[in-house]
Enzyme design. Structure first.
Site, PDB file in Angstrom:
ATOM      1  N   GLU A  54       0.841  -1.204   0.000  1.00  0.00           N
ATOM      2  CA  GLU A  54       0.000   0.000   0.000  1.00  0.00           C
ATOM      3  C   GLU A  54       0.877   1.257   0.000  1.00  0.00           C
ATOM      4  OE1 GLU A  54      -1.507   2.830   3.206  1.00  0.00           O
ATOM      5  OE2 GLU A  54      -2.178   0.801   3.707  1.00  0.00           O
ATOM      6  N   HIS A  55       1.914   1.269   0.839  1.00  0.00           N
ATOM      7  CA  HIS A  55       2.824   2.412   0.898  1.00  0.00           C
ATOM      8  C   HIS A  55       3.556   2.605  -0.425  1.00  0.00           C
ATOM      9  CE1 HIS A  55       3.352   3.630   5.314  1.00  0.00           C
ATOM     10  NE2 HIS A  55       2.304   2.827   5.291  1.00  0.00           N
ATOM     11  N   GLU A 131       5.944   3.568  12.148  1.00  0.00           N
ATOM     12  CA  GLU A 131       4.513   3.305  12.316  1.00  0.00           C
ATOM     13  C   GLU A 131       4.291   2.167  13.316  1.00  0.00           C
ATOM     14  OE1 GLU A 131       0.624   2.832   9.355  1.00  0.00           O
ATOM     15  OE2 GLU A 131       2.650   2.817   8.527  1.00  0.00           O
TER      16      GLU A 131
END
Length: 438
Positions: A54-55, A131
Site C-alpha cells: 500500500e505504501h 509506524e
C-alpha cells in the site's frame, strides 16, 4: 436518499468491476480502488506485505515520481490516501468533479505502472518501522492487535496489519512484486465512484483498465496460493505485562459475517451496549462506577466470520470489577428483551448515524464498494433503514444468546502484572491468564 436510478455497475471483460452512485448535488467526487486482499491473504513469510505494498504504490511510477503524485493532487486541493484492512485494501481520492480525469489517471497509473524502486523501498521501510513503534506505544491499538492474534491464532486474520519489525526488515522488492501479481488482478478489484459524475463517463475512461491486456502476468500456481479457509474463533485469557498506567482490556466473542441476516440486530446490540454516552457499558462502568474514561464496543464483520468486542481501560485493582460489569451487561441482553420504546431509541440512533454519513461522498463511495465486495449487490440507504426498523426486541434477545456464550469468549489484557490474589479472582470465571512476551 439515493435510489437504484443513481447507482450503476459495469463488469469489464477482464473481471474489473466499476460501481458508481451519482450525487449531482455535490461538487466533490470520491473515487477508490478496492482490492479484495488484506492480511488474511498473507502467508507466514509475508507478514505486513499488504501494508508495505500500500505504501509503495504512492512511491513513483514510470510516468510520475512520488513528489509528482503528491503535487498533482495538492495543486487541485484534493486528497489521496489509502488504508490496509484485514481483508481488503483501498486507495481513495477526494477531488472536485472537474478533476475526474486527473483522479482516474493517477489511480490507473499507480496500479499499472508502479516501479517499486529499491531506494524508495528502503526509505519506506524506515517509515513503517516508525509506524510500528507508534502502535507499540499506543496500548489501545496494541491490545486490539493482541486480541485478533489470539482469537484468530494461526490464521491470516490474526496477523498484525503492519507486520512485525522482523518481517518488515526481511521484506524484499521481489516479495512485493510477487504479492502484487498474485492479488492485484482485475477480477480482485472494485473501482467505486460517488459524486457529481455520470457512470458512462467513468466507464469510457476505464476502458484501458478493463481490457484483458495491460496487467502484470499471474501464474496459475500464484492464483492457487490466494485460496483461503474460514477462520476458527479461539477463546482464552491472555495478559501482556507492560508498565502502563492502566490495564487495557478487550473482551470479545465470535461475531457475525457481513452478509448474515442477523447483522442489523447485531449492529443494534452494539449501539445499545457500547455505542455512545447513553450506552449501558458507558453508564455502568464510567458514569455509575467511575472505573474508566474510555469504554466502548465494536463490531468487526468479515466475509466469512466476525468479531464483537468490548474495550475498556481501568486501574489494575479495578480489573476484576470491570470485567464483571462487562459480563453483567451482556448477560442482561440474553435474559431480558428491550421494550419497543428502548429499541426505537437505538434504531433512531443507528439510522441517524447512517443518514448523517450519507451527506459525505466519501461515505457513499465506501458504502457501494463494501456492498459490492461483501454482498455482491447495491443496497440503498432506505433499504438499510427499513431493515433496521424490521428488527424486533425478540431478535436482539435471540442474537445476544447466540453471540454471548460464556464458553466462547476471549479476554486480552495489557498492563502491569496482576497479583496472585487477583489471578485467583479470575480463576473460576476466566481461568488463569496466559502471559505473553512483550
Amino acid at each position: 436518499m439515493p435510489s437504484n436510478s443513481k447507482f450503476k455497475k459495469t463488469v469489464f471483460e477482464n473481471g474489473l468491476t466499476l460501481v458508481t452512485e451519482r450525487q449531482s448535488e455535490f461538487r466533490s467526487l470520491s473515487m477508490g480502488v478496492w482490492v479484495k486482499t488484506g492480511t488474511r491473504h498473507e502467508n507466514v513469510n509475508e507478514w505486513g506485505v499488504s501494508h508495505f505494498l500500500e505504501h509503495m504504490l504512492f512511491k513513483g511510477t514510470q510516468n510520475r515520481s512520488a513528489l509528482q503524485i503528491a503535487r498533482e493532487v495538492d495543486q487541485v486541493g484534493g486528497e489521496f490516501n489509502a488504508f490496509t484492512a484485514r481483508d481488503h485494501t483501498c486507495f481513495h481520492l477526494l477531488l472536485l468533479d472537474r478533476d475526474c480525469d486527473l483522479g482516474l489517471d493517477i489511480l490507473t497509473d499507480v496500479l499499472l505502472n508502479s516501479e517499486f524502486r529499491k531506494d524508495e523501498l528502503e526509505r519506506e521501510r524506515r517509515v513503517i518501522f516508525q509506524e510500528v513503534s507508534m502502535v507499540q506505544e499506543s496500548p489501545e491499538e496494541l491490545v486490539h492487535d493482541l486480541f485478533f492474534a489470539g482469537v484468530y491464532r494461526g490464521h491470516g486474520l490474526g496477523l498484525p496489519i503492519l507486520g512485525t519489525p522482523e518481517s518488515i526488515q526481511k521484506m524484499q522488492r521481489k516479495d512485493l512484486i510477487r504479492f502484487f501479481r498474485r492479488n492485484y488482478r482485475p477480477d480482485q478489484l472494485v473501482v467505486a465512484v460517488a459524486g457529481n459524475i455520470e457512470h458512462e463517463t467513468i466507464r469510457k475512461k476505464l476502458n484501458r483498465m478493463g481490457r484483458k491486456t495491460g496487467w502484470p502476468p499471474t501464474s496459475l500456481r500464484d492464483l492457487e496460493a490466494s485460496v483461503f479457509l474460514p477462520p476458527t474463533f479461539q477463546s482464552g485469557f491472555e495478559w501482556m505485562v507492560k508498565p502502563t498506567e492502566q490495564v487495557h482490556l478487550v473482551w470479545g466473542v465470535e461475531g457475525l459475517s457481513y452478509s448474515s441476516p442477523d447483522r442489523f440486530a447485531a449492529f443494534l446490540l452494539n449501539v445499545y451496549l457500547g455505542g455512545g454516552m447513553s450506552s449501558s457499558l458507558f453508564q455502568e462502568i464510567r458514569e455509575k462506577k467511575g472505573l474508566a474514561y474510555s469504554v466502548y464496543s465494536s463490531l468487526c464483520p468479515f466475509v466469512d466470520s466476525g468479531v464483537f468486542n468490548i474495550y475498556a481501560a481501568t486501574a489494575l485493582p479495578q480489573v476484576p470489577l470491570c470485567l464483571q460489569l462487562i459480563e453483567r451487561c451482556v448477560e442482561q441482553m440474553k435474559d431480558k428483551a428491550l421494550s419497543r420504546k428502548e429499541l426505537k431509541v437505538i434504531q433512531d440512533n443507528l439510522k441517524g448515524t447512517i443518514l448523517l454519513s450519507s451527506d459525505s461522498v466519501e461515505a457513499r463511495m465506501s458504502s457501494i464498494a463494501k456492498n459490492e465486495i461483501f454482498l455482491g449487490k447495491y443496497v440503498s440507504i432506505q433499504e438499510v433503514c427499513d431493515q433496521i426498523d424490521a428488527v424486533k426486541p425478540e431478535d436482539l434477545k435471540r442474537v445476544a444468546r447466540q453471540l454471548f456464550r460464556s464458553d466462547r469468549r476471549s479476554v486480552v489484557a495489557l498492563g502491569p502484572r496482576p497479583s496472585a490474589a487477583m489471578i485467583t479472582k479470575f480463576k473460576n470465571r476466566f481461568g488463569v491468564p496466559r502471559f505473553l512476551r512483550n
